[in-house]
Structures are given as structure tokens and as C-alpha cells.
Design a protein around this motif. Structure first.
Motif, short mmCIF file in Angstrom:
data_model
loop_
_atom_site.label_atom_id
_atom_site.label_comp_id
_atom_site.label_asym_id
_atom_site.label_seq_id
_atom_site.Cartn_x
_atom_site.Cartn_y
_atom_site.Cartn_z
N TYR A 6 0.83 -1.20 0.00
CA TYR A 6 0.00 0.00 0.00
C TYR A 6 0.87 1.26 0.00
CZ TYR A 6 -4.18 2.77 0.76
OH TYR A 6 -5.22 3.66 0.60
N PHE A 7 2.02 1.18 0.67
CA PHE A 7 2.94 2.32 0.67
C PHE A 7 3.48 2.56 -0.74
CE2 PHE A 7 7.42 3.70 0.80
CZ PHE A 7 7.24 4.98 1.31
N ILE A 8 3.90 1.49 -1.41
CA ILE A 8 4.42 1.62 -2.77
C ILE A 8 3.34 2.15 -3.71
CG2 ILE A 8 5.36 0.36 -4.76
CD1 ILE A 8 6.70 -1.54 -2.75
N TYR A 9 2.13 1.61 -3.57
CA TYR A 9 1.00 2.05 -4.39
C TYR A 9 0.70 3.53 -4.15
CZ TYR A 9 -3.85 2.35 -6.07
OH TYR A 9 -5.01 2.72 -6.70
N SER A 10 0.69 3.94 -2.89
CA SER A 10 0.41 5.34 -2.55
C SER A 10 1.52 6.26 -3.05
CB SER A 10 0.26 5.50 -1.03
OG SER A 10 -0.80 4.71 -0.54
N LEU A 11 2.77 5.84 -2.86
CA LEU A 11 3.90 6.68 -3.27
C LEU A 11 3.92 6.87 -4.79
CD1 LEU A 11 6.51 8.18 -2.54
CD2 LEU A 11 7.73 6.00 -2.74
N VAL A 12 3.73 5.78 -5.52
CA VAL A 12 3.73 5.86 -6.99
C VAL A 12 2.57 6.73 -7.47
CG1 VAL A 12 3.43 4.56 -9.14
CG2 VAL A 12 4.93 3.68 -7.33
N SER A 13 1.39 6.54 -6.87
CA SER A 13 0.21 7.32 -7.26
C SER A 13 0.45 8.81 -7.05
CB SER A 13 -1.01 6.87 -6.46
OG SER A 13 -1.29 5.51 -6.67
N LEU A 14 0.98 9.16 -5.87
CA LEU A 14 1.21 10.57 -5.55
C LEU A 14 2.33 11.17 -6.39
CD1 LEU A 14 0.84 10.30 -1.69
CD2 LEU A 14 -0.65 11.61 -3.20
N PHE A 15 3.39 10.40 -6.58
CA PHE A 15 4.52 10.90 -7.37
C PHE A 15 4.09 11.19 -8.81
CE2 PHE A 15 8.18 10.35 -10.17
CZ PHE A 15 9.10 11.20 -9.57
N VAL A 16 3.28 10.31 -9.37
CA VAL A 16 2.84 10.48 -10.75
C VAL A 16 1.94 11.70 -10.90
CG1 VAL A 16 1.42 9.46 -12.57
CG2 VAL A 16 3.13 8.07 -11.41
N ILE A 17 1.00 11.89 -9.97
CA ILE A 17 0.07 13.01 -10.09
C ILE A 17 0.73 14.33 -9.73
CG2 ILE A 17 -0.88 12.64 -7.78
CD1 ILE A 17 -2.68 14.07 -10.88
N VAL A 18 1.62 14.36 -8.73
CA VAL A 18 2.33 15.60 -8.40
C VAL A 18 3.32 15.95 -9.51
CG1 VAL A 18 3.91 16.71 -6.77
CG2 VAL A 18 2.04 15.30 -5.92
N SER A 19 3.97 14.93 -10.08
CA SER A 19 4.87 15.08 -11.24
C SER A 19 5.92 16.17 -11.04
CB SER A 19 4.04 15.38 -12.50
OG SER A 19 4.86 15.44 -13.64
#
Length: 211
Positions: A6-19
Motif C-alpha cells: 500500500y505504501f508503494i501504491y500510494s507513493l507511486v500514485s502521488l509521485f505520478v500526479i504531483v509530477s
């Protein structure tokens, strides 16, 4: 989903959208006439504000949904559509109008509070980021999962801070074409994330009606 996943999923999701790479080009344009110290001061203030806004919605996301009577799955579908539009703009190397327009960027050149608008909000914490944060927080199965989301937010904005601190070096290394390539790749991942949000939301709503 276990905590690490869930941490990896959250981090990737946030990193991609914040860009952070997507923010980098506009940040360089807005701070081109500043000294290195002034640029870093703007970067620090902008990232701290953006992080505080994201953390606020992570903590209060459930309460906001309850207040408006909105279910998490309904927000998944609406947020997924919004994220897909942003992703489509990223893949075409366009500035997403859900975040900021070209005109607003031009008007910001002469303002002193660019660390608030447009850098902190809406570029780093625009509608897409806020929606993603609320969805991740609202989907948490326990307090530990919510803490994982908060940790992912903090790490994402730490990466943003270092990206903006070394923005001129990064831009010199990868160039304008490189930033566009990275932005388009992140747009592709964001589109996949948006589809995942939509399909999960639609399926959960459908199964909810059946029950």
C-alpha cells in the motif's frame, strides 16, 4: 493489501500526479531571474505549503466525504475521469487546464507570491492531487494504512523539494526534450491509475446495488 504494498501504491500514485519533473519546467521559468538562494527559498516555501495542504486533506478526507454525503467509490469514478484528462494533457505535453492555464502562468511572472500560486497550488496540489490523497486516505483499511499514506505524502514532497533545489542542474542534464519524455511517461502511468480508479469505483457501485 499489506502495508508495504500500500505504501508503494500510494507513493507511486502521488509521485505520478504531483509530477515533480512536470513542475520543474514552469518553476525554472518563474525563477529564471532569481539568485540561487532566492530560488531555493521559493522552492522550500512552496513545497512546505503544498505538503501541508495534502496532509490536511489526507487527515480530513473522510470527514469531507461524509459532510457532502459522497461515497469513496463515487469519488473514485469522478476523480478517475479528472485524472485521465490530466494524464491525456501530460501525454500531449500540454499544460493541464485542470491545474493552471498558460495565461495564469504568464501573469505570475511579475508576482512575488509565486510560491503560493501557481507553484504550491495548483501545480503541486491541484484538484488531481487532492482527489488522489482523499481516495488513498478513504481507502485505508486501518490507522496504519492511513499512516502509510501520510508517509508517502511526506516522501513525495521531499522528492519535490530536491527536484526544485537542483532544478537547473536537472534541466541542464536532461534538457527540455528529456523533461517532455519523462512527463509523457508519467502521463501514461497516470492514465493507467485513472482507469484503475474508474473500474474499481464502477464495480463497487454495481456490486453495492446488487446487494
Amino acid at each position: 493489501m499489506d502495508l508495504l504494498s500500500y505504501f508503494i501504491y500510494s507513493l507511486v500514485s502521488l509521485f505520478v500526479i504531483v509530477s515533480p519533473i512536470g513542475v520543474l519546467i514552469t518553476f525554472i521559468s518563474l525563477t529564471s531571474n532569481m539568485t540561487l538562494q532566492e530560488k531555493n527559498h521559493i522552492a522550500k516555501r512552496a513545497v512546505v505549503l503544498a505538503c501541508v495542504i495534502a496532509l490536511f486533506f489526507a487527515v480530513t478526507g473522510d470527514s469531507i466525504l461524509d459532510f457532502f454525503g459522497i461515497g469513496v467509490d463515487t469519488l473514485r469514478v469522478a476523480g478517475g475521469i479528472l485524472l485521465f484528462k490530466i494524464a491525456f494533457d501530460m501525454m500531449l505535453a500540454h499544460v493541464s487546464r485542470e491545474s493552471i492555464t498558460e495565461g495564469e502562468i504568464s501573469e505570475s511572472m511579475d508576482r512575488e507570491d509565486i510560491w503560493i500560486f501557481p507553484i504550491a497550488m495548483p501545480m503541486m496540489t491541484g484538484p488531481g492531487t487532492i482527489t488522489t490523497v482523499i481516495l488513498l486516505s478513504g481507502s485505508s483499511e486501518s490507522i496504519l494504512h492511513q499512516m502509510v499514506v501520510i508517509l508517502a505524502i511526506l516522501l513525495t514532497f521531499v522528492i519535490c523539494l530536491f527536484t526544485l533545489y537542483f532544478s537547473r542542474r536537472i534541466y541542464k542534464f536532461i534538457g527540455y526534450s528529456g523533461t517532455l519524455v519523462v512527463s509523457r511517461l508519467l502521463g501514461l502511468f497516470l492514465a493507467a491509475l485513472a482507469v484503475d480508479f474508474i473500474t474499481k469505483g464502477v464495480w463497487n457501485i454495481y456490486t453495492g446495488f446488487l446487494l
